[in-house]
Design a protein around this motif. Structure first.
Motif, PDB file in Angstrom:
ATOM      1  N   LEU A 259      46.673   9.840 -14.504  1.00 29.76           N
ATOM      2  CA  LEU A 259      47.638  10.813 -15.046  1.00 29.76           C
ATOM      3  C   LEU A 259      47.843  10.621 -16.550  1.00 29.76           C
ATOM      4  CD1 LEU A 259      50.281  10.695 -12.179  1.00 29.76           C
ATOM      5  CD2 LEU A 259      48.490  12.415 -12.544  1.00 29.76           C
ATOM      6  N   ALA A 260      47.868   9.368 -16.978  1.00 33.80           N
ATOM      7  CA  ALA A 260      48.056   9.086 -18.396  1.00 33.80           C
ATOM      8  C   ALA A 260      46.815   9.402 -19.211  1.00 33.80           C
ATOM      9  CB  ALA A 260      48.456   7.622 -18.593  1.00 33.80           C
ATOM     10  N   HIS A 261      45.635   9.202 -18.620  1.00 32.48           N
ATOM     11  CA  HIS A 261      44.397   9.410 -19.348  1.00 32.48           C
ATOM     12  C   HIS A 261      43.882  10.851 -19.288  1.00 32.48           C
ATOM     13  CE1 HIS A 261      44.306   5.012 -18.850  1.00 32.48           C
ATOM     14  NE2 HIS A 261      43.755   5.046 -20.046  1.00 32.48           N
ATOM     15  N   SER A 262      44.312  11.626 -18.331  1.00 32.28           N
ATOM     16  CA  SER A 262      43.814  12.996 -18.168  1.00 32.28           C
ATOM     17  C   SER A 262      43.930  13.858 -19.415  1.00 32.28           C
ATOM     18  CB  SER A 262      44.505  13.683 -16.991  1.00 32.28           C
ATOM     19  OG  SER A 262      44.096  13.096 -15.792  1.00 32.28           O
ATOM     20  N   PRO A 263      45.039  13.855 -20.105  1.00 31.45           N
ATOM     21  CA  PRO A 263      45.118  14.718 -21.301  1.00 31.45           C
ATOM     22  C   PRO A 263      44.144  14.318 -22.402  1.00 31.45           C
ATOM     23  CG  PRO A 263      47.301  13.980 -20.631  1.00 31.45           C
ATOM     24  CD  PRO A 263      46.304  13.213 -19.815  1.00 31.45           C
TER      25      PRO A 263
ATOM     26  N   MET B 284      37.500  -5.163 -15.595  1.00 30.35           N
ATOM     27  CA  MET B 284      38.817  -5.771 -15.783  1.00 30.35           C
ATOM     28  C   MET B 284      39.442  -6.171 -14.451  1.00 30.35           C
ATOM     29  SD  MET B 284      40.383  -3.536 -18.887  1.00 30.35           S
ATOM     30  CE  MET B 284      41.871  -4.522 -18.934  1.00 30.35           C
ATOM     31  N   ASN B 285      39.242  -5.362 -13.427  1.00 28.91           N
ATOM     32  CA  ASN B 285      39.790  -5.669 -12.106  1.00 28.91           C
ATOM     33  C   ASN B 285      39.152  -6.940 -11.545  1.00 28.91           C
ATOM     34  OD1 ASN B 285      41.575  -4.976  -9.969  1.00 28.91           O
ATOM     35  ND2 ASN B 285      39.820  -4.288  -8.789  1.00 28.91           N
ATOM     36  N   ALA B 286      37.842  -7.089 -11.725  1.00 25.80           N
ATOM     37  CA  ALA B 286      37.159  -8.301 -11.267  1.00 25.80           C
ATOM     38  C   ALA B 286      37.650  -9.518 -12.037  1.00 25.80           C
ATOM     39  CB  ALA B 286      35.651  -8.132 -11.421  1.00 25.80           C
ATOM     40  N   GLU B 287      37.836  -9.370 -13.346  1.00 26.06           N
ATOM     41  CA  GLU B 287      38.344 -10.477 -14.154  1.00 26.06           C
ATOM     42  C   GLU B 287      39.764 -10.849 -13.743  1.00 26.06           C
ATOM     43  OE1 GLU B 287      37.941  -9.092 -18.157  1.00 26.06           O
ATOM     44  OE2 GLU B 287      35.793  -9.459 -18.204  1.00 26.06           O
ATOM     45  N   MET B 288      40.604  -9.838 -13.501  1.00 27.30           N
ATOM     46  CA  MET B 288      41.986 -10.115 -13.080  1.00 27.30           C
ATOM     47  C   MET B 288      42.007 -10.818 -11.722  1.00 27.30           C
ATOM     48  SD  MET B 288      44.347  -6.906 -14.350  1.00 27.30           S
ATOM     49  CE  MET B 288      43.674  -5.802 -13.136  1.00 27.30           C
ATOM     50  N   PHE B 289      41.067 -10.474 -10.833  1.00 25.67           N
ATOM     51  CA  PHE B 289      41.011 -11.129  -9.525  1.00 25.67           C
ATOM     52  C   PHE B 289      40.714 -12.615  -9.695  1.00 25.67           C
ATOM     53  CE2 PHE B 289      38.732 -12.609  -5.766  1.00 25.67           C
ATOM     54  CZ  PHE B 289      39.701 -12.373  -4.806  1.00 25.67           C
ATOM     55  N   VAL B 290      39.746 -12.945 -10.549  1.00 21.86           N
ATOM     56  CA  VAL B 290      39.426 -14.351 -10.805  1.00 21.86           C
ATOM     57  C   VAL B 290      40.655 -15.064 -11.359  1.00 21.86           C
ATOM     58  CG1 VAL B 290      38.041 -15.912 -12.238  1.00 21.86           C
ATOM     59  CG2 VAL B 290      36.967 -13.956 -11.123  1.00 21.86           C
TER      60      VAL B 290
ATOM     61  N   ALA C  44      47.836   0.420  -8.260  1.00 19.49           N
ATOM     62  CA  ALA C  44      48.458   1.331  -9.229  1.00 19.49           C
ATOM     63  C   ALA C  44      47.439   1.976 -10.167  1.00 19.49           C
ATOM     64  CB  ALA C  44      49.505   0.572 -10.048  1.00 19.49           C
ATOM     65  N   MET C  45      46.218   1.470 -10.218  1.00 15.60           N
ATOM     66  CA  MET C  45      45.223   1.986 -11.146  1.00 15.60           C
ATOM     67  C   MET C  45      45.027   3.495 -11.040  1.00 15.60           C
ATOM     68  SD  MET C  45      42.007   3.212 -11.938  1.00 15.60           S
ATOM     69  CE  MET C  45      41.219   3.176 -10.356  1.00 15.60           C
TER      70      MET C  45
ATOM     71  N   GLY D 149      49.658 -14.707  -7.827  1.00 17.46           N
ATOM     72  CA  GLY D 149      48.712 -13.914  -8.595  1.00 17.46           C
ATOM     73  C   GLY D 149      47.990 -12.875  -7.777  1.00 17.46           C
ATOM     74  N   ARG D 150      47.690 -13.192  -6.534  1.00 20.41           N
ATOM     75  CA  ARG D 150      46.976 -12.238  -5.683  1.00 20.41           C
ATOM     76  C   ARG D 150      47.832 -11.003  -5.407  1.00 20.41           C
ATOM     77  NH1 ARG D 150      42.451 -14.587  -2.306  1.00 20.41           N
ATOM     78  NH2 ARG D 150      41.439 -15.814  -3.915  1.00 20.41           N
ATOM     79  N   VAL D 151      49.119 -11.203  -5.231  1.00 23.63           N
ATOM     80  CA  VAL D 151      50.015 -10.067  -4.979  1.00 23.63           C
ATOM     81  C   VAL D 151      50.069  -9.185  -6.223  1.00 23.63           C
ATOM     82  CG1 VAL D 151      52.402  -9.385  -4.506  1.00 23.63           C
ATOM     83  CG2 VAL D 151      51.373 -11.288  -3.250  1.00 23.63           C
ATOM     84  N   ARG D 152      50.217  -9.796  -7.397  1.00 26.37           N
ATOM     85  CA  ARG D 152      50.235  -9.012  -8.645  1.00 26.37           C
ATOM     86  C   ARG D 152      48.917  -8.269  -8.845  1.00 26.37           C
ATOM     87  NH1 ARG D 152      53.313 -13.542 -10.591  1.00 26.37           N
ATOM     88  NH2 ARG D 152      51.418 -14.514 -11.332  1.00 26.37           N
ATOM     89  N   TRP D 153      47.802  -8.934  -8.516  1.00 30.22           N
ATOM     90  CA  TRP D 153      46.497  -8.282  -8.632  1.00 30.22           C
ATOM     91  C   TRP D 153      46.406  -7.082  -7.695  1.00 30.22           C
ATOM     92  CZ3 TRP D 153      42.792  -7.712  -4.779  1.00 30.22           C
ATOM     93  CH2 TRP D 153      41.600  -7.124  -5.197  1.00 30.22           C
ATOM     94  N   LEU D 154      46.876  -7.253  -6.473  1.00 26.62           N
ATOM     95  CA  LEU D 154      46.826  -6.163  -5.496  1.00 26.62           C
ATOM     96  C   LEU D 154      47.677  -4.980  -5.957  1.00 26.62           C
ATOM     97  CD1 LEU D 154      45.761  -5.215  -2.786  1.00 26.62           C
ATOM     98  CD2 LEU D 154      47.710  -6.307  -1.702  1.00 26.62           C
ATOM     99  N   VAL D 155      48.867  -5.246  -6.476  1.00 29.65           N
ATOM    100  CA  VAL D 155      49.739  -4.176  -6.970  1.00 29.65           C
ATOM    101  C   VAL D 155      49.083  -3.460  -8.146  1.00 29.65           C
ATOM    102  CG1 VAL D 155      51.953  -3.697  -8.086  1.00 29.65           C
ATOM    103  CG2 VAL D 155      51.861  -5.221  -6.102  1.00 29.65           C
ATOM    104  N   ALA D 156      48.524  -4.222  -9.079  1.00 24.56           N
ATOM    105  CA  ALA D 156      47.868  -3.610 -10.246  1.00 24.56           C
ATOM    106  C   ALA D 156      46.664  -2.777  -9.815  1.00 24.56           C
ATOM    107  CB  ALA D 156      47.442  -4.686 -11.238  1.00 24.56           C
TER     108      ALA D 156
END
Length: 101
Positions: free
Chosen positions: A95-99, A65-71, A89-90, A79-86
């Motif tokens: 924390l959300a998936h741990s439980p 998904m990260n590679a697709e979002m970069f494209v 933040a990954m 878009g590059r700034v939003r991609w970098l932030v996302a």
């Protein structure tokens, strides 16, 4: 814009096929919107999506998904700034998936 998409044949014909190698549904919906079609939500639609069984599977999905979002990011102003932030933040999503895992 993921997991389930349905439209009239005429909308698909006007928008064109899905582009492999990017977030296909996102790219397609953006192109449809640019052609004047309205993207809606069907509350009665039911979508089943398999959960990732372990951390390696989740990591593979994230990398894809990260590679697709970069494209996709190269096609939009800022878009590059939003991609970098996302991307940065990954790790917080752990924390959300741990439980669950």
């Amino acid at each position: 814009m993921t997991a389930n998409l349905f439209c009239r044949r005429s909308v698909y014909a006007a928008t064109g096929p899905f582009h492999v190698g990017t977030s296909e549904d996102r790219d397609w919906c953006v192109r449809a919107g640019e052609r004047g079609f309205r993207i809606g939500y069907a509350a009665a639609a039911v979508v089943g999506h398999p959960a990732r069984p372990d951390w390696p599977a989740l990591l593979r999905k994230w990398r894809r998904m990260n590679a697709e979002m970069f494209v996709f990011s190269r096609q939009r102003p800022g878009g590059r700034v939003r991609w970098l932030v996302a991307s940065a933040a990954m790790p917080l999503s752990i924390l959300a998936h741990s439980p669950v895992c």
